[in-house]
Scaffold this active site. Sequence first.
Site, short mmCIF file in Angstrom:
data_model
loop_
_atom_site.label_atom_id
_atom_site.label_comp_id
_atom_site.label_asym_id
_atom_site.label_seq_id
_atom_site.Cartn_x
_atom_site.Cartn_y
_atom_site.Cartn_z
N GLU A 296 -2.28 -7.21 9.03
CA GLU A 296 -1.53 -8.07 8.12
C GLU A 296 -0.14 -8.37 8.68
O GLU A 296 0.33 -7.70 9.61
CB GLU A 296 -1.36 -7.37 6.75
N ASP B 47 5.94 -6.96 0.36
CA ASP B 47 6.43 -7.45 1.66
C ASP B 47 7.69 -8.31 1.63
O ASP B 47 7.80 -9.22 0.81
CB ASP B 47 5.37 -8.35 2.32
N MET C 97 8.03 -5.41 -6.18
CA MET C 97 8.22 -6.06 -4.89
C MET C 97 7.32 -5.41 -3.85
O MET C 97 7.20 -4.20 -3.82
CB MET C 97 9.69 -5.91 -4.46
N TRP D 136 0.92 1.55 0.69
CA TRP D 136 -0.08 1.10 -0.29
C TRP D 136 -0.84 2.26 -0.93
O TRP D 136 -1.46 2.09 -1.98
CB TRP D 136 -1.06 0.11 0.35
C1 FRU Z 1 0.58 -6.86 2.83
C2 FRU Z 1 -0.16 -7.84 1.97
C3 FRU Z 1 -0.28 -9.17 2.68
C4 FRU Z 1 -0.43 -10.14 1.55
C5 FRU Z 1 0.46 -9.53 0.50
C6 FRU Z 1 0.00 -9.76 -0.90
O1 FRU Z 1 1.20 -5.83 2.14
O2 FRU Z 1 -1.44 -7.33 1.65
O3 FRU Z 1 -1.31 -9.24 3.64
O4 FRU Z 1 -0.04 -11.43 1.89
O5 FRU Z 1 0.51 -8.15 0.77
O6 FRU Z 1 0.97 -9.34 -1.82
#
Ligand code: FRU
Length: 430
Positions: A183, A22, A20, A264
Amino acid sequence: TTNREHFRPVYHHTPAYGWMNDPNGMFYKDGVWHLFYQYNPYGSQWENMHWGHSTSKDLVHWEAQPQTFEPDWLGSIFSGSCITNGDDVVAFYTSAGHHQTQSMAISKDGGMTFKKYEGNPILTSDKPDFRDPNVFWFEGTKRWVMILAVGQEMQLYSSENLKDWKYESAFGQEYGNHGGVWECPDLMKIDNKWVLICNINPGGPFGGSATQYFVGQFDGHKFTCESMPKVTKWMDYGKDHYATVSFYNAPENRHVVLAWMSNWQYANQVPTKQYRSGNSIPRDLGLFNFGEETYVSVVPSKEMLAMRGAKVRKPTEACEIVVDVKNQAEIVLSNSKGEEVVMVYDGQRQSFSMDRTKSGDVSFSEAFACTTIAPTYGHIKQLRLFIDRCSIEAFDAEGKMAMTNLVFPSEPYNNIKVKGGKATIYEIKK
Ligand code: FRU
């Protein structure tokens, strides 16, 4: 069965299996909180993005629902949002294929099942980073507004019918932190101001991903930041707080948010097995002033108070520790293996710090062992610490400081030492 894994949180949302990231498309309707999330059902690393789905009546006890979206010919399913419109629930997400484009889907059963719109995609661009649509209704212009993350700026679009979108403006080029890609935006009115949430990766205060925000005004066309361009405001000063967005249509005008509790830099390596990543506890946002600036306050949602169980003498794997602090306080959580987390409130410097360098397993990434430090904007009287099997979330009870950090101790911290304060420990009963 899902509780067998050593680090599986007791009271934080996690997927039963798989990866999992976002939180997506959160909304409230008819007494139910809906949480969708970036989901890989085929493995516990980032890949094959789908939307998973869980529901809750109290923001703490979550029930897994069948997954909502699978990749299609337009691409895999990246982050987005949901709106409620009468009986309909409409989801907006990024189709991540050769290009990133925006798509929508409609639910006629309160968000349990969706039908993708035949006219997808509804918004395209030649920009490589063009994603994470967040849609809301703006009464002043009687239009829907979409805020979108585009490289290192946020773009605003408007629509009368949710299908045709008109470009309005962009925000951000010279504002805030630009250490990485912007994002997962959100834009909401809190009291008499507008708050633009901007998640950024990398560029966070301690490396990797984090949540910054801007305070200002929004007129339906354009967001205007009220601070000087260089001012950077962080919503949480821990290392594991990302992709924060709010629930649409929350009752009582509340602004309830959830974060993805990871970073990340090492999210794909953390030492869990069956699944990877959980969400933060739910938090309510507000505003407070300090000096010349207005900041966003963050407090644990009131639903967390209902989770308080018996008072206990020692910390457990799932507990809330309330610490009344004086000018200077040190709190050390430890276990019999000599693993410890040291927290310091320094009233002189008006700061709070958390040191997880000896917290347990820190070996899976060089970026993990660290001390995070937050400004407290004045004095703190009371801290609230939420301990779960692999996380510590620290709050100033008044909302002026939040800090979220993962920890992987080989056994729970069952010992506490407090200097310069008094701790009361409540079990959290799931
Ligand atoms: C943020 C992100 C978003 C994207 C998603 C892809 O963590 O990079 O910008 O939509 O994760 O899983």
